[in-house]
Write an enzyme that holds these catalytic residues in place. Structure first.
Site: not given
Length: 521
Positions: A60, A87-88, A176, A178, A231-237, A377
């Site tokens: 943070g 860290c924080y 960190h 990550e 929509s043609g995007g990956v999420d909706s597909a 994603k």
């Protein structure tokens, strides 16, 4: 929750305002543990209800000793739950449990640092070299760990780069783990989860699919149908493919051709998606309606508003013809849920209003289904591959809901869209030829509302300017411009100017996010 539910015992990531908080959760999930980001002041009672496998306290921007700095309930450290402070988060726990934190006399550590492990037999550092590079980003550090902590690692300017509590299941790292710059950070997080927490490794895409199919099948009745905006995007597909796996042809995908799509998008969706799932696909040609709505409009927010309203009208007209439709599916992802304040234990107030398909659930009286709302994603892409979707669809770059309208700066007309569409296709093709299309996170062309002077064939020209943009990012919250090879940029510029009528200049956007945004409008 059932014992085999991959989310039955989550790793709770307490958010203290870290820029890397989503990255922490993603790294945990990569080790097959389900991570959920929660507010830093979550109550012990709520933690007991969630029955977490572990707690991770994020970094943070504040100092733990400042008035008003974020703190968690001290009882969390005494609940017997394995806890990792980063860290924080390490500083906070040390301060609460008897240590002392203060500003570093060396003005802190920022960037790469060489870290030396004091006890290589410590489970947290199993198989990690005695000396390795870690990523530091701190002005404060633990000055005195107190008698209840055991230092585990040091750097040249940080005497307590990692530590553990003698009697409580707490570990801390000043660096960190990550971020990719910490050479063995993923292994360290894996050691914490596997060797300290006993991670059962239930979070897999296979388990997610199985659980999702059970939940969808239980919720949607045998005579009910689900409408999914494609929509043609990956999420909706991927959302539609998962629903089709559970419900088959009772899923009706509505693909609205707004006239604002990328080159070949309509054909690609029909071929790539329609042939690989049992869902019904309906394509609605509405380009004329959208262009009419956008006539004379140049203000970006007004563009979005008109496109949203037109989409709702078109979608409503089509949905009325679908008998038995009671549910609307949206490809909402976990970052959308976090940013919209839609998570009960979430860490933030509303950053942005999330909408995939406008206000359609309320407009149509549908119940909402969001089967991807727990996923990032990168997990959606893995899920898409598991469901059998083609690489060309799964790895398609993100595309804004308003489509090319917000990349066509100024008035949106059919001729200007065609110029933009051709230029965009050339840029993406050059990235693919160079083998860089999957290495960059998002790339596209923008048609600027200006013209510039040029010389073509010994004649003076006064024509359009195309900007091309490519960004690298882990989470799309922050992004940096891609350092593309100069030869690739040169080829792209030459192809666009020689092939796209009306363009005589190409520029490359070298703005990071922040201060800019990824899209231009």
């Amino acid at each position: 929750m059932e014992p085999n539910d991959p989310s039955s015992r989550p790793v709770l990531v307490l958010d203290f305002g870290a820029q890397y908080v989503q990255l922490i959760a993603r790294r945990v999930r990569e080790r097959h543990a389900f991570a959920r980001i929660v507010r830093h002041d979550i109550t012990p009672e709520r933690v007991r209800e969630l029955n977490p496998l572990a707690l991770i306290l994020s970094g943070g921007p504040r100092s733990v000793y400042e008035p008003g700095a974020p703190h968690c309930d001290p009882e969390l450290f005494r609940m017997g739950i394995p806890t990792l402070g980063i860290c924080y988060g390490m500083q906070l726990a040390t301060e609460v449990l008897g240590g002392k934190v203060k500003g570093s006399t060396a003005r802190g550590e920022y960037g790469r640092a060489e870290c030396r492990i004091l006890d290589p037999a410590e489970p947290l550092f199993r198989d990690v070299p005695r000396e390795s590079i870690v990523w530091m980003s701190h002005g404060d550090q633990v000055h005195d760990a107190g008698s209840d902590f055991v230092p585990l690692a040091v750097t040249s300017t940080c005497p307590v780069a990692a530590a553990k509590h003698k009697s409580l299941p707490f570990y801390g790292m000043q660096f960190h783990p990550e971020v990719s710059h910490t050479a063995y950070g993923s292994l360290m997080l894996g050691n914490f989860l596997d060797r300290v927490c006993g991670n059962p490794k239930l979070w897999t895409m296979e388990a997610f699919i199985e659980r999702s199919i059970e939940q969808i099948s239980a919720r949607v009745g045998p005579n009910e149908r689900v409408v999914c905006g494609l929509s043609g995007g990956v999420d909706s597909a991927v959302c539609a493919a998962l629903l089709a796996k559970a419900l088959g042809p009772r899923v009706v995908c509505v693909f609205v051709d707004t006239g604002l799509l990328r080159a070949g998008e309509r054909v690609a969706v029909a071929e790539e998606f329609g042939s690989r799932t049992s869902a019904e696909l309906r394509v609605v040609d509405a380009a004329d309606r959208f262009l009419a709505a956008l006539e004379g409009v140049t203000e970006p927010q007004e563009k979005r508003r008109r496109i949203g309203h037109t989409f709702i009208d078109v979608f409503k007209d089509e949905a009325k013809s679908i008998s038995g439709a009671h549910f609307l599916a949206q490809g909402t992802l976990y970052p959308d849920v976090i940013e919209s304040g839609g998570e009960p234990d979430g860490p933030t107030a509303t950053i942005k209003i999330h909408h995939n398909v406008g206000g359609l659930p309320e407009e149509l009286g549908f119940e909402l289904i969001e089967p991807l709302r727990d996923l990032f994603k990168d997990e959606v892409r893995r899920l898409g591959l598991e469901l059998g979707l083609p690489d060309s669809l799964v790895w398609r770059h993100p595309f804004p809901g308003p489509g090319l309208a917000v990349r066509c700066l100024g008035e949106v007309t059919a001729p200007r869209l065609e110029v933009l569409r051709q230029a965009d296709a050339i840029f993406l093709d050059e990235l693919k030829i160079a083998g860089l299309d999957r290495q960059v996170a998002q790339a596209f062309a923008v048609l600027l509302p200006i013209q510039s002077v040029g010389v073509m064939g010994d004649a003076r020209t006064y024509e359009d300017v195309i900007a091309i943009r490519s960004v690298d990012t882990e989470d799309f919250m922050t992004a940096d411009w891609s350092r593309l090879p100069h030869d690739l940029l040169a080829r792209t510029s030459t192809r666009i100017i020689n092939s796209v009528k009306g363009v005589n200049r190409v520029v490359y956007d070298v703005t990071s996010k922040p201060p800019g945004t990824i899209e231009w409008e």
